[in-house]
Scaffold this motif. Structure first.
Motif, PDB file in Angstrom:
ATOM      1  N   GLU A 156     -18.069   2.326 -36.771  1.00  0.00           N
ATOM      2  CA  GLU A 156     -19.630   2.530 -36.474  1.00  0.00           C
ATOM      3  C   GLU A 156     -20.414   1.362 -36.416  1.00  0.00           C
ATOM      4  OE1 GLU A 156     -19.327   7.380 -37.307  1.00  0.00           O
ATOM      5  OE2 GLU A 156     -21.218   6.455 -37.463  1.00  0.00           O
ATOM      6  N   ALA A 157     -19.914   0.773 -37.684  1.00  0.00           N
ATOM      7  CA  ALA A 157     -20.865  -0.233 -37.945  1.00  0.00           C
ATOM      8  C   ALA A 157     -20.626  -1.283 -36.931  1.00  0.00           C
ATOM      9  CB  ALA A 157     -20.475  -0.753 -39.603  1.00  0.00           C
ATOM     10  N   ILE A 158     -19.311  -1.696 -36.289  1.00  0.00           N
ATOM     11  CA  ILE A 158     -18.914  -2.549 -35.576  1.00  0.00           C
ATOM     12  C   ILE A 158     -19.746  -2.187 -34.098  1.00  0.00           C
ATOM     13  CG2 ILE A 158     -16.949  -3.455 -34.159  1.00  0.00           C
ATOM     14  CD1 ILE A 158     -15.204  -3.267 -36.540  1.00  0.00           C
ATOM     15  N   MET A 159     -19.567  -0.845 -33.932  1.00  0.00           N
ATOM     16  CA  MET A 159     -20.350  -0.306 -32.644  1.00  0.00           C
ATOM     17  C   MET A 159     -21.774  -0.721 -32.514  1.00  0.00           C
ATOM     18  SD  MET A 159     -18.632   3.244 -32.034  1.00  0.00           S
ATOM     19  CE  MET A 159     -16.771   3.561 -32.084  1.00  0.00           C
ATOM     20  N   HIS A 160     -22.421  -0.363 -33.685  1.00  0.00           N
ATOM     21  CA  HIS A 160     -23.887  -0.753 -33.765  1.00  0.00           C
ATOM     22  C   HIS A 160     -24.162  -2.564 -33.702  1.00  0.00           C
ATOM     23  CE1 HIS A 160     -25.196   3.145 -34.703  1.00  0.00           C
ATOM     24  NE2 HIS A 160     -24.705   3.271 -35.689  1.00  0.00           N
ATOM     25  N   ALA A 161     -23.214  -3.130 -34.186  1.00  0.00           N
ATOM     26  CA  ALA A 161     -23.299  -4.582 -34.050  1.00  0.00           C
ATOM     27  C   ALA A 161     -23.406  -4.966 -32.702  1.00  0.00           C
ATOM     28  CB  ALA A 161     -22.226  -5.505 -34.770  1.00  0.00           C
ATOM     29  N   VAL A 162     -22.114  -4.358 -31.940  1.00  0.00           N
ATOM     30  CA  VAL A 162     -21.991  -4.714 -30.461  1.00  0.00           C
ATOM     31  C   VAL A 162     -23.332  -3.993 -29.674  1.00  0.00           C
ATOM     32  CG1 VAL A 162     -20.743  -3.850 -28.415  1.00  0.00           C
ATOM     33  CG2 VAL A 162     -19.591  -4.614 -30.588  1.00  0.00           C
ATOM     34  N   LEU A 163     -23.875  -3.052 -29.824  1.00  0.00           N
ATOM     35  CA  LEU A 163     -24.852  -2.574 -29.427  1.00  0.00           C
ATOM     36  C   LEU A 163     -26.235  -3.546 -29.666  1.00  0.00           C
ATOM     37  CD1 LEU A 163     -24.825   1.137 -30.249  1.00  0.00           C
ATOM     38  CD2 LEU A 163     -24.517   0.408 -27.991  1.00  0.00           C
ATOM     39  N   ALA A 164     -26.305  -3.991 -30.886  1.00  0.00           N
ATOM     40  CA  ALA A 164     -27.463  -4.801 -31.129  1.00  0.00           C
ATOM     41  C   ALA A 164     -27.494  -6.217 -30.502  1.00  0.00           C
ATOM     42  CB  ALA A 164     -27.499  -5.163 -32.739  1.00  0.00           C
ATOM     43  N   SER A 165     -26.294  -6.777 -30.346  1.00  0.00           N
ATOM     44  CA  SER A 165     -26.059  -7.997 -29.670  1.00  0.00           C
ATOM     45  C   SER A 165     -25.541  -8.191 -28.478  1.00  0.00           C
ATOM     46  CB  SER A 165     -24.964  -8.748 -30.418  1.00  0.00           C
ATOM     47  OG  SER A 165     -23.693  -8.184 -30.338  1.00  0.00           O
ATOM     48  N   ASN A 166     -25.201  -6.837 -27.747  1.00  0.00           N
ATOM     49  CA  ASN A 166     -24.777  -6.796 -26.513  1.00  0.00           C
ATOM     50  C   ASN A 166     -23.516  -7.674 -26.242  1.00  0.00           C
ATOM     51  OD1 ASN A 166     -24.796  -5.717 -24.051  1.00  0.00           O
ATOM     52  ND2 ASN A 166     -26.815  -6.746 -23.224  1.00  0.00           N
ATOM     53  N   GLN A 167     -22.859  -8.067 -27.191  1.00  0.00           N
ATOM     54  CA  GLN A 167     -21.687  -8.897 -27.046  1.00  0.00           C
ATOM     55  C   GLN A 167     -20.549  -8.216 -27.577  1.00  0.00           C
ATOM     56  OE1 GLN A 167     -21.484 -11.853 -26.000  1.00  0.00           O
ATOM     57  NE2 GLN A 167     -23.639 -11.921 -25.612  1.00  0.00           N
ATOM     58  N   ALA A 168     -19.299  -8.060 -26.824  1.00  0.00           N
ATOM     59  CA  ALA A 168     -18.223  -7.600 -27.160  1.00  0.00           C
ATOM     60  C   ALA A 168     -17.507  -7.830 -28.738  1.00  0.00           C
ATOM     61  CB  ALA A 168     -17.135  -7.392 -26.143  1.00  0.00           C
ATOM     62  N   ARG A 169     -16.743  -6.945 -29.157  1.00  0.00           N
ATOM     63  CA  ARG A 169     -15.960  -7.185 -30.295  1.00  0.00           C
ATOM     64  C   ARG A 169     -14.439  -6.938 -29.849  1.00  0.00           C
ATOM     65  NH1 ARG A 169     -16.393  -6.781 -35.981  1.00  0.00           N
ATOM     66  NH2 ARG A 169     -14.183  -7.784 -36.790  1.00  0.00           N
ATOM     67  N   THR A 170     -13.670  -8.033 -29.822  1.00  0.00           N
ATOM     68  CA  THR A 170     -12.372  -7.916 -29.209  1.00  0.00           C
ATOM     69  C   THR A 170     -11.114  -8.057 -30.015  1.00  0.00           C
ATOM     70  OG1 THR A 170     -12.324 -10.094 -28.491  1.00  0.00           O
ATOM     71  CG2 THR A 170     -13.384  -8.411 -26.908  1.00  0.00           C
ATOM     72  N   ARG A 171     -10.349  -7.314 -29.993  1.00  0.00           N
ATOM     73  CA  ARG A 171      -8.862  -7.475 -30.789  1.00  0.00           C
ATOM     74  C   ARG A 171      -9.050  -7.282 -32.138  1.00  0.00           C
ATOM     75  NH1 ARG A 171      -5.065  -7.964 -27.284  1.00  0.00           N
ATOM     76  NH2 ARG A 171      -3.779  -8.734 -28.943  1.00  0.00           N
ATOM     77  N   PHE A 172      -9.755  -6.391 -32.728  1.00  0.00           N
ATOM     78  CA  PHE A 172      -9.724  -6.222 -34.089  1.00  0.00           C
ATOM     79  C   PHE A 172      -8.914  -5.172 -34.513  1.00  0.00           C
ATOM     80  CE2 PHE A 172     -12.323  -2.297 -34.496  1.00  0.00           C
ATOM     81  CZ  PHE A 172     -13.166  -2.647 -33.237  1.00  0.00           C
ATOM     82  N   ALA A 173      -8.188  -5.148 -35.692  1.00  0.00           N
ATOM     83  CA  ALA A 173      -7.548  -4.352 -36.373  1.00  0.00           C
ATOM     84  C   ALA A 173      -8.238  -3.243 -37.118  1.00  0.00           C
ATOM     85  CB  ALA A 173      -6.305  -5.126 -37.414  1.00  0.00           C
ATOM     86  N   ALA A 174      -7.593  -1.922 -36.977  1.00  0.00           N
ATOM     87  CA  ALA A 174      -8.285  -0.865 -37.686  1.00  0.00           C
ATOM     88  C   ALA A 174      -6.886   0.175 -38.109  1.00  0.00           C
ATOM     89  CB  ALA A 174      -9.046  -0.034 -37.030  1.00  0.00           C
ATOM     90  N   CYS A 175      -7.257   0.687 -39.339  1.00  0.00           N
ATOM     91  CA  CYS A 175      -6.012   1.834 -39.712  1.00  0.00           C
ATOM     92  C   CYS A 175      -6.745   2.629 -40.290  1.00  0.00           C
ATOM     93  CB  CYS A 175      -5.047   0.930 -40.417  1.00  0.00           C
ATOM     94  SG  CYS A 175      -5.760   0.575 -42.266  1.00  0.00           S
ATOM     95  N   ALA A 176      -6.218   3.932 -40.393  1.00  0.00           N
ATOM     96  CA  ALA A 176      -6.515   5.187 -41.089  1.00  0.00           C
ATOM     97  C   ALA A 176      -5.664   6.171 -41.251  1.00  0.00           C
ATOM     98  CB  ALA A 176      -7.715   5.826 -40.167  1.00  0.00           C
ATOM     99  N   GLU A 177      -5.917   7.153 -42.340  1.00  0.00           N
ATOM    100  CA  GLU A 177      -5.097   8.050 -42.495  1.00  0.00           C
ATOM    101  C   GLU A 177      -4.932   9.242 -41.225  1.00  0.00           C
ATOM    102  OE1 GLU A 177      -5.948   8.798 -46.791  1.00  0.00           O
ATOM    103  OE2 GLU A 177      -3.638   9.031 -46.958  1.00  0.00           O
TER     104      GLU A 177
END
Length: 395
Positions: free
Chosen positions: A66-87
């Protein structure tokens, strides 16, 4: 008058036919849509996502996402090809890995209305890579440290010396290759066409030319590694060629990135082609730079004919001047909107026949230059009467 396709149904169709996990979230990071592929990857059914946030679905990874999403919304710039993992499920100890891209969902006022998430589940690949690292630990360490190759050849191509890294990576000793023609060495003698290319490069270097190209080299265990190879002449103080210097760097990471980029481009093309409306992109001069299959069927032109043509060729002669002025005005301050404020337009097919349509515009930058993406929705026959009435009134 026939109604336009339901946008929600179009979105749902796109989500379910795309070969990747896709979700649409609002500006509060709540799921509006999610396809079955991504929902299954998250460990819950589609219905369990709608109206909830990532932190509700993936408690350990959700806040960061969600922090990444809010950064995308604030900057109007895409965030691409980042890694994520979870249980998944939470608390199970079983990690699931993703490679994700978040893009702003364009709003009517130019500000993003939400997030388009494109997510690839790479758990299987991640696990395979982990197992490979464990079973081939020694070879992997050698390859990971193989940052350069240096060899010294005589002008006729005889290998005189090489640094330690390529010898270790190939599992050979200096005495195994010293005195051989370079193209006959272990690294290259797995394929005659590769040997021929190396021999030709030696001949060029002996004549004073530098050769540089990508080639695949053989390593220990008959494995393969792509390298950026260069062969250059070494001259003495009199300008005479005394030696040839071979050098190379490991480009496996670059090749992986290029492959991933090609896959992403293929995916984007599939998405564009799957959209049921006509799509075309024009540059600031009105020249068509991109079309989808629907454009070909709507106008009767093959793609090769449309590309490079001015968009006015798709309009009736009677409206070209007015439409040209509208586009010029739009390009001065482009925003996402209908070009004629929701009026019905006529477009001209290749055979000269006309059909009613509506056109929506979205500005974008391609290579730092302004372009416009146009969505062309063909209206049903029932709308033709409205078009004729409108034209009669204008007359």
């Amino acid at each position: 008058m026939a109604t336009e396709p339901d946008p929600q149904l179009l979105i749902a169709s796109l989500l379910e036919t795309a070969p990747i996990g896709i979700a649409v979230l609002d500006s509060e990071c709540r799921y509006l849509h999610i396809n079955a592929m991504l929902a299954a990857s998250n460990g819950l059914p589609v219905a369990a996502h709608i109206g909830r946030r990532p932190r509700d679905i993936l408690p350990d990874a959700g806040p960061g996402l969600e922090a990444i999403m809010h950064a995308v919304l604030a900057s109007n710039q895409a965030r691409t090809r980042f890694a994520a993992c979870a249980e998944v499920p939470p608390g199970s100890g079983q990690l699931r890995h993703w490679e994700a891209s978040y893009h702003p969902l364009p709003g009517r006022n130019g500000q993003p209305d939400g997030i388009i998430a494109m997510v690839e589940d790479v758990t299987v690949r991640h696990e395979a890579e982990r197992l490979q690292r464990e079973t081939e630990a020694h070879v992997r360490r050698v390859l990971d440290n193989l940052f350069t190759f240096v060899g010294v050849l005589s002008p006729d191509g005889t290998l005189q010396s090489a640094n330690r890294a390529p010898l270790d990576a190939a599992g050979i000793r200096m005495e195994d290759v010293c005195g051989l023609k370079f193209w006959d060495c272990y690294w290259w003698n797995y394929a005659p066409h590769v040997q021929a290319r190396l021999e030709h490069a030696v001949l060029q270097a002996a004549c004073g030319e530098v050769s540089r190209f990508d080639v695949v080299v053989r390593m220990a265990g008959d494995s393969r590694l792509p390298i950026d190879f260069m062969l250059a002449p070494l001259r003495d103080e009199h300008g005479q060629i005394t030696h040839l210097i071979a050098s190379a760097i490991d480009i496996s990471a670059r090749k992986h990135s290029e492959d991933a980029l090609r896959q992403n481009e293929t995916l984007l093309r599939q998405v564009v082609e799957a959209i049921p409306d006509g799509l075309l992109m024009i540059d600031s001069h009105g020249v068509i730079r991109l079309v989808n299959q629907r454009m070909e069927s709507l106008f009767g032109y093959p793609r090769a004919t449309l590309l490079g043509q001015h968009f006015e060729a798709l309009l009736p002669d009677s409206v070209r001047d007015n439409h040209r002025a509208n586009v010029q005005h739009y390009m001065q301050a482009p925003v996402s909107r209908d070009i004629v404020s929701s009026q019905v337009l006529q477009a001209r097919r290749r055979d000269g026949s006309l059909f009613p349509c509506e056109i929506g515009l979205s500005p974008l930058q391609v290579g730092g230059k302004p372009h416009v993406l146009a969505t062309i929705t063909a209206l049903q026959a029932a709308n033709k009467t409205a078009v004729n009435d409108q034209e009669a009134g204008e007359a």
